[in-house]
Design an enzyme around this catalytic site. Structure first.
Site, PDB file in Angstrom:
ATOM      1  N   SER A  23      29.056  36.733  -2.950  1.00  0.00           N
ATOM      2  CA  SER A  23      27.562  36.847  -3.478  1.00  0.00           C
ATOM      3  C   SER A  23      27.060  38.192  -3.235  1.00  0.00           C
ATOM      4  CB  SER A  23      26.729  35.896  -3.047  1.00  0.00           C
ATOM      5  OG  SER A  23      25.489  35.864  -3.099  1.00  0.00           O
ATOM      6  N   TYR A  28      24.092  30.960   4.231  1.00  0.00           N
ATOM      7  CA  TYR A  28      24.853  31.174   3.141  1.00  0.00           C
ATOM      8  C   TYR A  28      25.291  32.812   3.206  1.00  0.00           C
ATOM      9  CZ  TYR A  28      25.361  31.802  -2.034  1.00  0.00           C
ATOM     10  OH  TYR A  28      26.103  32.396  -3.166  1.00  0.00           O
TER      11      TYR A  28
END
Length: 253
Positions: free
Chosen positions: A141, A154
């Site tokens: 990401s 995350y």
């Protein structure tokens, strides 16, 4: 289509939805035979009905379960007669303030986003070696390149996946295996929509996200799948150990 993946045998995790689903469709269109791995049996069943059985084999497994992953990879290899590539697209998100985040929250994010890809790569590695020049593409990401508020777990999981991929790229090069990472920004998926729709003002939340990007829009899953395809194809034959931002300019903007 160009047939860029003709005769290639590829395992894709998180294959029933989002980026994984878009990758399955694009890879099959380019001539690949695909093993689609996901824990959602119903979604996998629906996916199986969309493609010829000669092109797609589905296996159900949760990437955090080592036994299930090993069995799924073995079943996929048996179905395809080998394995030439892996795409780790399975992933989950968590938005939480540090004081509200539980240890269970943290452990689940790390398990799915970091340990899961490792288990898949570990199980697939001997088959990729046997293929004499396999590929691994891990979906990380942009949050692993440039952090986001309230996403401590995350961001840590995605940055960890990038470094794990770089380290494995060194080890894998001896066997002609290339390992790379894609770092998407916001993508129009169920995962993205769940975080937006849960906001107090979804439209304002959507616009706030969009404003982070130089291109001023959210990506489609197919745009990310196109980058994954390139890293899986021979067109990127001299590329390994990279983390490529496919994020509409968020990480520099």
């Amino acid at each position: 289509m160009s047939g860029a993946l003709a005769a290639r045998r590829i395992l894709i995790t998180g294959a029933a939805k989002g980026i994984g689903l878009a990758s399955v469709a694009r890879f099959i269109a380019e001539g690949a035979r695909v093993v689609a791995l996901d824990r959602d049996k119903a979604a996998l069943s629906e996916l199986a009905g969309r493609f010829d059985r000669a092109s797609l084999h589905v296996v159900t497994a949760d990437v955090v379960d080592p036994t299930a992953v090993a069995a799924a990879v073995a079943a996929g290899v048996d179905a395809l007669g080998g394995l030439d590539g892996v795409v780790n697209a399975a992933g989950i998100d968590l938005m939480a303030e540090i004081e509200a985040m539980t240890l269970a929250d943290w452990n689940r994010i790390i398990a799915v986003n970091l340990t899961g890809p490792m288990l898949v790569m570990q199980a697939a590695f001997p088959h990729l070696r046997a293929a004499d020049g396999g590929t691994i593409v891990n979906v990380s990401s942009g949050a692993g390149l440039s952090p986001l508020k309230h996403r401590t777990a995350y961001c840590a999981s995605k940055a960890g996946l990038q470094m794990a991929s770089k380290a494995l790229a060194i080890e894998a090069a001896e066997f002609g295996i290339r390992v790379n990472t894609i770092c998407p920004g916001a993508v129009e998926t169920e995962l993205f929509r769940s975080s937006i729709d849960g906001a107090a003002d979804p439209q304002a939340g959507y616009e706030a996200v969009r404003a982070r990007y130089a291109l001023r829009r959210i990506a489609s899953p197919d745009e990310i799948a196109a980058a994954i395809l390139w890293l899986t194809s021979s067109e990127s034959s001299y590329v390994t150990g990279t983390a490529i931002a496919v994020d509409g300019g968020r990480t520099f903007h």
